[in-house]
Design a protein around this motif. Structure first.
Motif, PDB file in Angstrom:
ATOM      1  N   GLU A 248       0.828  -1.207   0.000  1.00  0.00           N
ATOM      2  CA  GLU A 248       0.000   0.000   0.000  1.00  0.00           C
ATOM      3  C   GLU A 248       0.863   1.258   0.000  1.00  0.00           C
ATOM      4  N   HIS A 249       1.885   1.258   0.840  1.00  0.00           N
ATOM      5  CA  HIS A 249       2.754   2.433   0.949  1.00  0.00           C
ATOM      6  C   HIS A 249       3.475   2.710  -0.367  1.00  0.00           C
ATOM      7  N   GLN A 250       4.051   1.667  -0.976  1.00  0.00           N
ATOM      8  CA  GLN A 250       4.773   1.853  -2.225  1.00  0.00           C
ATOM      9  C   GLN A 250       3.816   2.246  -3.360  1.00  0.00           C
ATOM     10  N   PHE A 251       2.636   1.657  -3.387  1.00  0.00           N
ATOM     11  CA  PHE A 251       1.635   2.044  -4.384  1.00  0.00           C
ATOM     12  C   PHE A 251       1.300   3.532  -4.268  1.00  0.00           C
ATOM     13  N   PHE A 252       1.111   3.983  -3.045  1.00  0.00           N
ATOM     14  CA  PHE A 252       0.733   5.387  -2.857  1.00  0.00           C
ATOM     15  C   PHE A 252       1.855   6.319  -3.299  1.00  0.00           C
ATOM     16  N   LEU A 253       3.097   5.968  -2.981  1.00  0.00           N
ATOM     17  CA  LEU A 253       4.221   6.803  -3.413  1.00  0.00           C
ATOM     18  C   LEU A 253       4.343   6.803  -4.936  1.00  0.00           C
TER      19      LEU A 253
ATOM     20  N   ALA B 292      -6.430   3.256 -11.868  1.00  0.00           N
ATOM     21  CA  ALA B 292      -7.082   1.980 -11.594  1.00  0.00           C
ATOM     22  C   ALA B 292      -6.138   1.076 -10.825  1.00  0.00           C
ATOM     23  N   ILE B 293      -6.673   0.405  -9.823  1.00  0.00           N
ATOM     24  CA  ILE B 293      -5.925  -0.588  -9.049  1.00  0.00           C
ATOM     25  C   ILE B 293      -6.805  -1.825  -8.934  1.00  0.00           C
ATOM     26  N   TYR B 294      -6.283  -2.962  -9.335  1.00  0.00           N
ATOM     27  CA  TYR B 294      -7.057  -4.197  -9.260  1.00  0.00           C
ATOM     28  C   TYR B 294      -6.114  -5.363  -9.027  1.00  0.00           C
ATOM     29  N   GLU B 295      -6.695  -6.537  -8.814  1.00  0.00           N
ATOM     30  CA  GLU B 295      -5.901  -7.712  -8.506  1.00  0.00           C
ATOM     31  C   GLU B 295      -6.230  -8.847  -9.467  1.00  0.00           C
ATOM     32  N   ARG B 296      -5.205  -9.619  -9.752  1.00  0.00           N
ATOM     33  CA  ARG B 296      -5.360 -10.870 -10.468  1.00  0.00           C
ATOM     34  C   ARG B 296      -4.975 -11.993  -9.511  1.00  0.00           C
ATOM     35  N   GLU B 297      -4.938 -13.213 -10.025  1.00  0.00           N
ATOM     36  CA  GLU B 297      -4.631 -14.335  -9.145  1.00  0.00           C
ATOM     37  C   GLU B 297      -3.222 -14.240  -8.582  1.00  0.00           C
ATOM     38  N   HIS B 298      -2.288 -13.759  -9.397  1.00  0.00           N
ATOM     39  CA  HIS B 298      -0.884 -13.727  -8.975  1.00  0.00           C
ATOM     40  C   HIS B 298      -0.276 -12.327  -9.063  1.00  0.00           C
ATOM     41  N   GLN B 299      -1.093 -11.290  -9.226  1.00  0.00           N
ATOM     42  CA  GLN B 299      -0.552  -9.950  -9.384  1.00  0.00           C
ATOM     43  C   GLN B 299      -1.500  -8.898  -8.816  1.00  0.00           C
ATOM     44  N   TYR B 300      -0.883  -7.829  -8.299  1.00  0.00           N
ATOM     45  CA  TYR B 300      -1.586  -6.577  -8.065  1.00  0.00           C
ATOM     46  C   TYR B 300      -1.177  -5.630  -9.188  1.00  0.00           C
TER      47      TYR B 300
ATOM     48  N   MET C 124       9.694   5.454  -9.874  1.00  0.00           N
ATOM     49  CA  MET C 124       8.570   4.515  -9.793  1.00  0.00           C
ATOM     50  C   MET C 124       9.032   3.092 -10.072  1.00  0.00           C
ATOM     51  N   ARG C 125       9.905   2.923 -11.045  1.00  0.00           N
ATOM     52  CA  ARG C 125      10.413   1.589 -11.369  1.00  0.00           C
ATOM     53  C   ARG C 125      11.201   1.013 -10.188  1.00  0.00           C
ATOM     54  N   GLU C 126      11.999   1.842  -9.537  1.00  0.00           N
ATOM     55  CA  GLU C 126      12.773   1.378  -8.391  1.00  0.00           C
ATOM     56  C   GLU C 126      11.854   0.950  -7.244  1.00  0.00           C
ATOM     57  N   ARG C 127      10.783   1.694  -7.014  1.00  0.00           N
ATOM     58  CA  ARG C 127       9.847   1.350  -5.941  1.00  0.00           C
ATOM     59  C   ARG C 127       9.164   0.026  -6.237  1.00  0.00           C
ATOM     60  N   ALA C 128       8.792  -0.196  -7.481  1.00  0.00           N
ATOM     61  CA  ALA C 128       8.146  -1.456  -7.845  1.00  0.00           C
ATOM     62  C   ALA C 128       9.119  -2.621  -7.722  1.00  0.00           C
ATOM     63  N   GLN C 129      10.361  -2.419  -8.118  1.00  0.00           N
ATOM     64  CA  GLN C 129      11.342  -3.492  -8.059  1.00  0.00           C
ATOM     65  C   GLN C 129      11.664  -3.890  -6.630  1.00  0.00           C
ATOM     66  N   LYS C 130      11.495  -2.981  -5.672  1.00  0.00           N
ATOM     67  CA  LYS C 130      11.696  -3.335  -4.267  1.00  0.00           C
ATOM     68  C   LYS C 130      10.734  -4.422  -3.814  1.00  0.00           C
ATOM     69  N   LEU C 131       9.567  -4.488  -4.450  1.00  0.00           N
ATOM     70  CA  LEU C 131       8.561  -5.477  -4.098  1.00  0.00           C
ATOM     71  C   LEU C 131       8.510  -6.618  -5.100  1.00  0.00           C
ATOM     72  N   GLY C 132       9.555  -6.730  -5.917  1.00  0.00           N
ATOM     73  CA  GLY C 132       9.614  -7.809  -6.892  1.00  0.00           C
ATOM     74  C   GLY C 132       8.794  -7.561  -8.134  1.00  0.00           C
TER      75      GLY C 132
ATOM     76  N   ARG D 115       0.534   5.860 -20.582  1.00  0.00           N
ATOM     77  CA  ARG D 115      -0.026   4.868 -19.672  1.00  0.00           C
ATOM     78  C   ARG D 115       1.117   4.208 -18.903  1.00  0.00           C
ATOM     79  N   VAL D 116       1.023   4.260 -17.596  1.00  0.00           N
ATOM     80  CA  VAL D 116       2.004   3.629 -16.711  1.00  0.00           C
ATOM     81  C   VAL D 116       1.305   2.474 -16.003  1.00  0.00           C
ATOM     82  N   ARG D 117       1.871   1.269 -16.151  1.00  0.00           N
ATOM     83  CA  ARG D 117       1.276   0.081 -15.528  1.00  0.00           C
ATOM     84  C   ARG D 117       2.310  -0.567 -14.611  1.00  0.00           C
ATOM     85  N   VAL D 118       1.935  -0.739 -13.339  1.00  0.00           N
ATOM     86  CA  VAL D 118       2.810  -1.323 -12.326  1.00  0.00           C
ATOM     87  C   VAL D 118       2.236  -2.684 -11.933  1.00  0.00           C
ATOM     88  N   ARG D 119       3.071  -3.701 -11.990  1.00  0.00           N
ATOM     89  CA  ARG D 119       2.656  -5.054 -11.598  1.00  0.00           C
ATOM     90  C   ARG D 119       3.496  -5.515 -10.418  1.00  0.00           C
ATOM     91  N   ILE D 120       2.817  -5.933  -9.353  1.00  0.00           N
ATOM     92  CA  ILE D 120       3.468  -6.435  -8.138  1.00  0.00           C
ATOM     93  C   ILE D 120       3.011  -7.875  -7.915  1.00  0.00           C
TER      94      ILE D 120
END
Length: 354
Positions: free
Chosen positions: A247-252, A273-281, A307-315, A329-334
């Protein structure tokens, strides 16, 4: 060694049993040898059985009391260790069947004490390191704000100052042109005010401790869009709670992405937009601004790499799609692990958010 220890303990128990048996057999022999006539009396037989029982119970009590005392000593030491007294030890005696248990406990307690001390030192070092990282982050944020102020508000104010300084001469020489200058001053002051509101909104703390990411965004996102004259659309679809770190990294990431939209995109609308899949946020931020060429992505904004560095911290990772005149369009997958929430969710049907 183990067999020898167990042998010693068994022999000690056998010794107590042998003593009890010898006393019983000796008593029976004495009675049969010297008191055979008295055995005819039921009172004598009753008292004889009571005496034998008392002797056996006495021997058993002495044995169990000694063993119970040793067990109690070990129990007390274990309680002290569980309460955090890692210096607790059991005194060893030279000849003692429990000695190997006491020795094993003392070694375990010493090992635990040593590891706890090591963890404490590591924790202190990590706290100091976190403090240094926080101070560095604060300094970096101050530099960024100073740079943003210089690149935006400072330049706008300087242009307003120059235009306002030239206004008296324009009124004196060409009064008809003064209206155009006044319109420029109003437009520049409005733009400077907009830039300042953006910087203030970035500095305003957003608390996530007592609310979920969706609750925070529902309050903050419309206000942010309204302050920057954007048509905002928010779509958060999360069935299960996510971790505080995500949540914290998403908000940043959202803050950084919207700051880029305001600074560089010249957009009228933005969709989050923020949503979830079976193996991804998945977090998706899309604007209708001017966009940029793919070759300029690395240099378009420092915020994109952040933003890329923040996402990579969470894999995770960040995907950026942009074309001139078609927005960005910026798409972040966690990665999403079902063990994080303890609930296995079904895969989202369709790609309606794509």
């Amino acid at each position: 060694m183990y067999k020898l220890r167990m042998f010693n303990m068994k022999w000690q128990l056998l010794n107590y049993f042998l003593i009890s048996s010898l006393l019983t057999v000796s008593s029976i022999f004495i009675v049969l040898e010297y008191y055979s006539r008295e055995l005819a009396s039921w009172e004598f037989r009753m008292w004889f059985l009571i005496a034998i029982l008392a002797v056996c119970l006495t021997v058993g009590y002495i044995a169990t009391k000694r063993w119970q005392r040793k067990v109690d000593e070990l129990h007390v030491a274990m309680l002290e260790l569980s309460k955090g007294n890692f210096s607790s030890r059991v005194e060893l005696e030279p000849v003692e069947p429990f000695m190997y248990l006491y020795d094993a406990f003392n070694k375990m307690a010493a090992s635990v004490e040593e590891r706890v001390q090591l963890l404490q030192k590591l924790g202190e070092a990590e706290a100091i390191r976190d403090q240094e990282l926080t101070e560095n982050a604060v300094m970096e944020e101050r530099r960024r704000l100073a740079r943003d102020l210089h690149d935006t508000v400072s330049q706008e104010l300087f242009a307003i100052h120059m235009s306002a300084s030239s206004l008296p001469k324009i009124l004196e020489r060409n009064p008809d042109a003064a209206g155009t200058v006044m319109d420029q001053l109003i437009q520049m002051s409005h733009h400077a005010q907009k830039q300042m509101r953006g910087l203030i909104s970035q500095l305003r703390p957003i608390e996530l401790n007592d609310r979920s990411l969706q609750e925070a965004l529902e309050k903050w996102f419309p206000e942010y869009c309204r302050n920057h004259e954007l048509q905002g659309q928010l779509d958060v679809s999360l069935r299960d709670p996510i971790s505080e770190a995500i949540e914290h990294q998403f908000f940043l990431i959202i803050q950084e992405g919207l700051a880029n939209v305001v600074k560089h995109a010249s957009a009228k609308g933005v969709r989050l937009a923020i949503y979830e899949r079976e193996h991804q946020y998945v977090l998706q931020l899309q604007d209708d601004g001017q966009g940029f060429e793919r070759k300029d992505i690395s240099s378009a904004s420092h915020g994109l790499s952040t933003m890329r560095e923040r996402a990579q911290k969470l894999g995770g990772d960040v995907e950026i799609d942009s074309k001139l005149g078609s927005g960005t369009r910026v798409r972040v997958r966690i990665p999403r692990f079902t063990g994080q929430t303890g609930i296995v969710t079904k895969e989202r049907e369709g790609e309606g958010h794509e």
